[in-house]
Design an enzyme around this catalytic site. Sequence first.
Site, PDB file in Angstrom:
ATOM      1  N   ARG A 157       0.828  -1.218   0.000  1.00 32.11           N
ATOM      2  CA  ARG A 157       0.000   0.000   0.000  1.00 32.11           C
ATOM      3  C   ARG A 157       0.859   1.263   0.000  1.00 32.11           C
ATOM      4  O   ARG A 157       0.347   2.368  -0.102  1.00 32.11           O
ATOM      5  CB  ARG A 157      -0.905   0.018   1.243  1.00 32.11           C
ATOM      6  CG  ARG A 157      -1.948  -1.082   1.270  1.00 32.11           C
ATOM      7  CD  ARG A 157      -2.781  -1.035   2.532  1.00 32.11           C
ATOM      8  NE  ARG A 157      -3.925  -0.173   2.390  1.00 32.11           N
ATOM      9  CZ  ARG A 157      -5.183  -0.608   2.277  1.00 32.11           C
ATOM     10  NH1 ARG A 157      -5.469  -1.881   2.302  1.00 32.11           N
ATOM     11  NH2 ARG A 157      -6.176   0.244   2.150  1.00 32.11           N
ATOM     12  N   TYR A 160       0.810   4.322  -2.507  1.00 34.37           N
ATOM     13  CA  TYR A 160      -0.286   5.286  -2.347  1.00 34.37           C
ATOM     14  C   TYR A 160      -0.139   6.057  -1.031  1.00 34.37           C
ATOM     15  O   TYR A 160      -0.186   7.287  -1.015  1.00 34.37           O
ATOM     16  CB  TYR A 160      -1.609   4.529  -2.387  1.00 34.37           C
ATOM     17  CG  TYR A 160      -2.842   5.397  -2.358  1.00 34.37           C
ATOM     18  CD1 TYR A 160      -3.145   6.241  -3.428  1.00 34.37           C
ATOM     19  CD2 TYR A 160      -3.719   5.364  -1.275  1.00 34.37           C
ATOM     20  CE1 TYR A 160      -4.301   7.030  -3.406  1.00 34.37           C
ATOM     21  CE2 TYR A 160      -4.868   6.139  -1.252  1.00 34.37           C
ATOM     22  CZ  TYR A 160      -5.156   6.965  -2.323  1.00 34.37           C
ATOM     23  OH  TYR A 160      -6.294   7.741  -2.298  1.00 34.37           O
ATOM     24  N   GLY A 163       3.058   8.001  -1.129  1.00 41.11           N
ATOM     25  CA  GLY A 163       2.891   8.969  -2.227  1.00 41.11           C
ATOM     26  C   GLY A 163       2.057  10.159  -1.778  1.00 41.11           C
ATOM     27  O   GLY A 163       2.425  11.318  -1.981  1.00 41.11           O
ATOM     28  N   LYS A 164       0.944   9.873  -1.114  1.00 38.46           N
ATOM     29  CA  LYS A 164       0.066  10.956  -0.651  1.00 38.46           C
ATOM     30  C   LYS A 164       0.706  11.723   0.510  1.00 38.46           C
ATOM     31  O   LYS A 164       0.508  12.925   0.653  1.00 38.46           O
ATOM     32  CB  LYS A 164      -1.290  10.389  -0.221  1.00 38.46           C
ATOM     33  CG  LYS A 164      -2.175   9.954  -1.391  1.00 38.46           C
ATOM     34  CD  LYS A 164      -2.741  11.151  -2.154  1.00 38.46           C
ATOM     35  CE  LYS A 164      -3.777  10.707  -3.176  1.00 38.46           C
ATOM     36  NZ  LYS A 164      -4.384  11.837  -3.896  1.00 38.46           N
ATOM     37  N   VAL A 202     -14.734  -1.986  -1.397  1.00 34.05           N
ATOM     38  CA  VAL A 202     -15.650  -2.876  -0.700  1.00 34.05           C
ATOM     39  C   VAL A 202     -17.117  -2.589  -1.044  1.00 34.05           C
ATOM     40  O   VAL A 202     -17.896  -3.515  -1.262  1.00 34.05           O
ATOM     41  CB  VAL A 202     -15.375  -2.859   0.824  1.00 34.05           C
ATOM     42  CG1 VAL A 202     -15.766  -1.538   1.474  1.00 34.05           C
ATOM     43  CG2 VAL A 202     -16.049  -4.022   1.495  1.00 34.05           C
ATOM     44  N   VAL A 203     -17.512  -1.317  -1.102  1.00 39.17           N
ATOM     45  CA  VAL A 203     -18.939  -1.025  -1.321  1.00 39.17           C
ATOM     46  C   VAL A 203     -19.357  -1.473  -2.723  1.00 39.17           C
ATOM     47  O   VAL A 203     -20.362  -2.191  -2.889  1.00 39.17           O
ATOM     48  CB  VAL A 203     -19.240   0.474  -1.102  1.00 39.17           C
ATOM     49  CG1 VAL A 203     -20.672   0.797  -1.498  1.00 39.17           C
ATOM     50  CG2 VAL A 203     -18.998   0.871   0.351  1.00 39.17           C
TER      51      VAL A 203
HETATM   52  N1  UDP Z   1     -12.947  -5.750   1.648  1.00 37.69           N
HETATM   53  C1  UDP Z   1     -13.650  -6.927   1.773  1.00 37.69           C
HETATM   54  N2  UDP Z   1     -14.093  -7.528   0.613  1.00 37.69           N
HETATM   55  C2  UDP Z   1     -13.880  -7.018  -0.620  1.00 37.69           C
HETATM   56  C3  UDP Z   1     -13.164  -5.806  -0.731  1.00 37.69           C
HETATM   57  C4  UDP Z   1     -12.705  -5.204   0.427  1.00 37.69           C
HETATM   58  O1  UDP Z   1     -13.881  -7.434   2.860  1.00 37.69           O
HETATM   59  O2  UDP Z   1     -14.332  -7.641  -1.618  1.00 37.69           O
HETATM   60  C5  UDP Z   1     -12.477  -5.079   2.874  1.00 37.69           C
HETATM   61  C6  UDP Z   1     -10.989  -4.786   2.891  1.00 37.69           C
HETATM   62  O3  UDP Z   1     -10.289  -5.894   3.427  1.00 37.69           O
HETATM   63  C7  UDP Z   1     -10.917  -3.557   3.778  1.00 37.69           C
HETATM   64  C8  UDP Z   1     -12.256  -2.863   3.573  1.00 37.69           C
HETATM   65  O4  UDP Z   1     -13.089  -3.813   2.940  1.00 37.69           O
HETATM   66  O5  UDP Z   1     -10.799  -3.936   5.127  1.00 37.69           O
HETATM   67  C9  UDP Z   1     -12.155  -1.628   2.697  1.00 37.69           C
HETATM   68  O6  UDP Z   1     -11.495  -1.965   1.507  1.00 37.69           O
HETATM   69  P1  UDP Z   1     -11.414  -0.973   0.263  1.00 37.69           P
HETATM   70  O7  UDP Z   1     -10.642  -1.674  -0.801  1.00 37.69           O
HETATM   71  O8  UDP Z   1     -12.784  -0.518  -0.113  1.00 37.69           O
HETATM   72  O9  UDP Z   1     -10.630   0.308   0.759  1.00 37.69           O
HETATM   73  P2  UDP Z   1      -9.493   0.621   1.838  1.00 37.69           P
HETATM   74  O10 UDP Z   1     -10.205   1.357   2.904  1.00 37.69           O
HETATM   75  O11 UDP Z   1      -8.892  -0.658   2.345  1.00 37.69           O
HETATM   76  O12 UDP Z   1      -8.519   1.439   1.099  1.00 37.69           O
END
Ligand code: UDP
Length: 330
Positions: A157, A160, A163-164, A202-203
Amino acid sequence: MNSNPQSAGQPTPPAPPQRVLVTGGSGFIGSHLSRRLLAQGHEVLVVDNFYSSTRRNVQDLIGEPRFELMRHDVTFPLYVEVDQIYHLACPASPVFYQRDPVQTTKTCVHGSINMLGLAKRLGARILLTSTSEVYGDPLEHPQTESYWGNVNPIGVRSCYDEGKRCAETLFFDYYRQHQLPIKVARVFNTYGPNMLPNDGRVVSSFIVQALRGEPVTVYGDGSQTRSFCYVDDLIDGLIAFMNSPEQVTGPINIGNPGEFTMLELAKKVLTLTGSDCPIENRPLRADDPVRRKPDIGRAWEQLGWQPRISLDDGLQPTVEYFRRELAAGR
Ligand code: UDP
């Protein structure tokens, strides 16, 4: 609801029209921001290299006299004339920013140097959408802006996160060294229409899986938390920040402090979509932060901003958006 500390009894007069540059303006957040700025009467120039965005997000704006779309990669210099710059350009979902990590760091660092140079030449205000990722896997909860973070400098990670962090450093050095009017917003997880169905966040992932009748993939045991802000609220915060007094530089957290486990989110999505898909546990990603929740006291004090839209209320239009996307074969 508290009363607004800044504008109590004194409505803010509408800002005069400006020429506004939005880098990454055809992405998820950028497309909402561009639309809002146009609706406020501004001229909007969007630059985007379409690496993690689609032209479809702004297609209907093409032909609008105050709107212009330019294909451009911010790692190269840009010569345009504008009054304000919203610097959003950067892949922001882990799947996209880890695909070409060297390019992600270049986008954060070279992209910021180029846009700061542009702002310096023009004397333009410039706002950076930084990220809650600067806090890494936080040891302080909720995260205040004064927390320096717990970031792995050599992990997957890091391109990113670091980088930020470097982009923030550059913004504050331009402020100290060149008195540039800067604004640094730390954006927490945001969702809403115009997310890409395959961005791996995730959403979007949960909703698309539920609508397709596929298992909903919860990483780890799903006890990790995130705080989700609906995109309309975020746009209100970014615009309020850009137009705040010059001494308000940030960093300011912009996010919704409602905190949910990923398992709670999965269940909400299944209920809202009326799906009976199973929840499937998958291995947790490397360096996945365990907890995340913004302290938004500073945003309230300095911008009079707080989110209004609950996760349930924001998920509904998001689900409808993805239903339409899937029906259109995307
Ligand atoms: N996550 C999950 N299933 C998925 C994608 C993400 O359980 O299919 C979880 C991931 O492990 C993290 C959270 O959702 O804990 C948020 O992930 P996302 O990639 O949306 O963004 P992040 O906040 O990690 O940059």
